[in-house]
Motif scaffolding. Structure first.
Motif, mmCIF file in Angstrom:
data_model
loop_
_atom_site.group_PDB
_atom_site.id
_atom_site.type_symbol
_atom_site.label_atom_id
_atom_site.label_comp_id
_atom_site.label_asym_id
_atom_site.label_seq_id
_atom_site.Cartn_x
_atom_site.Cartn_y
_atom_site.Cartn_z
ATOM 1 N N ASP A 125 35.071 46.463 34.321
ATOM 2 C CA ASP A 125 35.418 47.687 33.659
ATOM 3 C C ASP A 125 36.838 48.188 34.570
ATOM 4 O O ASP A 125 38.144 48.625 34.144
ATOM 5 C CB ASP A 125 34.516 48.691 33.639
ATOM 6 N N SER B 5 45.799 55.592 38.607
ATOM 7 C CA SER B 5 46.965 54.756 38.733
ATOM 8 C C SER B 5 48.216 55.021 37.776
ATOM 9 O O SER B 5 48.080 55.878 36.829
ATOM 10 C CB SER B 5 46.630 53.419 38.634
ATOM 11 N N ILE C 252 38.825 46.218 36.364
ATOM 12 C CA ILE C 252 40.132 45.444 36.230
ATOM 13 C C ILE C 252 40.654 45.786 34.834
ATOM 14 O O ILE C 252 41.936 45.832 34.981
ATOM 15 C CB ILE C 252 39.587 44.050 36.377
ATOM 16 N N LYS C 253 40.041 46.163 34.121
ATOM 17 C CA LYS C 253 40.509 46.543 32.541
ATOM 18 C C LYS C 253 41.358 47.967 32.641
ATOM 19 O O LYS C 253 42.409 48.090 32.208
ATOM 20 C CB LYS C 253 39.260 46.529 31.680
ATOM 21 N N GLU C 254 40.855 48.927 33.395
ATOM 22 C CA GLU C 254 41.051 50.337 33.631
ATOM 23 C C GLU C 254 42.381 50.261 34.345
ATOM 24 O O GLU C 254 43.388 50.972 34.235
ATOM 25 C CB GLU C 254 40.078 51.262 33.975
ATOM 26 N N HIS C 255 42.461 49.363 35.626
ATOM 27 C CA HIS C 255 43.285 49.399 36.771
ATOM 28 C C HIS C 255 43.509 48.173 37.037
ATOM 29 O O HIS C 255 43.172 47.700 38.134
ATOM 30 C CB HIS C 255 42.807 50.465 37.709
ATOM 31 N N PRO C 256 44.320 47.528 36.197
ATOM 32 C CA PRO C 256 44.665 46.140 36.382
ATOM 33 C C PRO C 256 45.428 45.637 37.684
ATOM 34 O O PRO C 256 45.179 44.464 38.152
ATOM 35 C CB PRO C 256 45.496 45.528 35.386
ATOM 36 N N ASP C 257 46.220 46.253 38.376
ATOM 37 C CA ASP C 257 46.896 46.074 39.554
ATOM 38 C C ASP C 257 46.188 46.830 40.909
ATOM 39 O O ASP C 257 46.732 46.635 41.981
ATOM 40 C CB ASP C 257 48.180 46.694 39.491
#
Length: 195
Positions: free
Chosen positions: A157, A77, A159-164
């Motif tokens: 994990d 991302s 969500i943390k790495e790719h929040p959008d």
């Protein structure tokens, strides 16, 4: 902030590249836009360039020929690199497809140009080493996630790495990446929203 400024900032954060070191590469970076569904690299091809994502989301995936099923292997991302690492680093044919999941924009550098930078600057050599370490870490995190973590932990994990990611990617792609079925992903999301 211009795209090239974003790139310079990201490389400084990632590898401590100074403005002077970055200037060695400034003429070597090229811009490319991708439409949703367009391929960055195809299975069987050698990946010859490293992309920095200005905007958008990409995935690497394989196809189970017998089941006719796609399996998402990696997600990439904005403000990160998109590259099938093994193919790029070793200049060998890639084992999977890499495709834009949204309209996307990247700035990229060719493998040959990056290799030439390594001989011109210790900071660029450091970048190459850190890039290889990042490839190793991403791969090991994926493997260990499937071996040691629950689907819910893998979801957190992600969500943390790719929040959008949920704003840009259909849920069936996310469930494929997590290695779970769609209904399981829905249950995890409901359970976490209820907390």
């Amino acid at each position: 902030m211009t795209e090239i400024d974003k790139l310079a900032f990201a490389l400084n954060q990632f590898a401590g590249l100074s403005e002077e070191d970055f200037k060695l590469s400034s003429e070597l970076w090229l811009h490319r836009n991708y439409k949703k569904g367009e391929f960055y690299n195809l299975r069987g091809n050698v990946c010859t360039y490293l992309g920095f994502i200005v905007d958008g989301v990409f995935r690497s995936y394989t196809i189970n020929e017998k089941a006719g099923e796609e399996k998402n292997v990696f997600l990439y991302s904005a403000n990160g690199f998109v590259v099938p690492f093994k193919s790029f680093v070793n200049q060998i044919a890639c084992d999977y497809h890499t495709q834009a999941m949204t309209d996307a924009s990247i700035i990229f550098i060719r493998h040959t140009d990056l290799i030439s930078l390594y001989s011109k600057s210790h900071q660029w050599e450091k970048f190459g080493r850190l890039l290889a370490q990042e490839a190793f870490n991403v791969t090991m995190t994926r493997i260990e996630g499937f071996l040691l973590k629950s689907p819910e932990e893998r979801y957190l994990d992600l969500i943390k790495e790719h929040p959008d990611i949920f704003n840009n990617v259909p849920l069936y792609h996310i469930s494929s990446y997590l290695g779970i079925q769609g209904p399981s992903l829905s249950r995890i999301r409901k359970r976490l929203l209820g907390k």
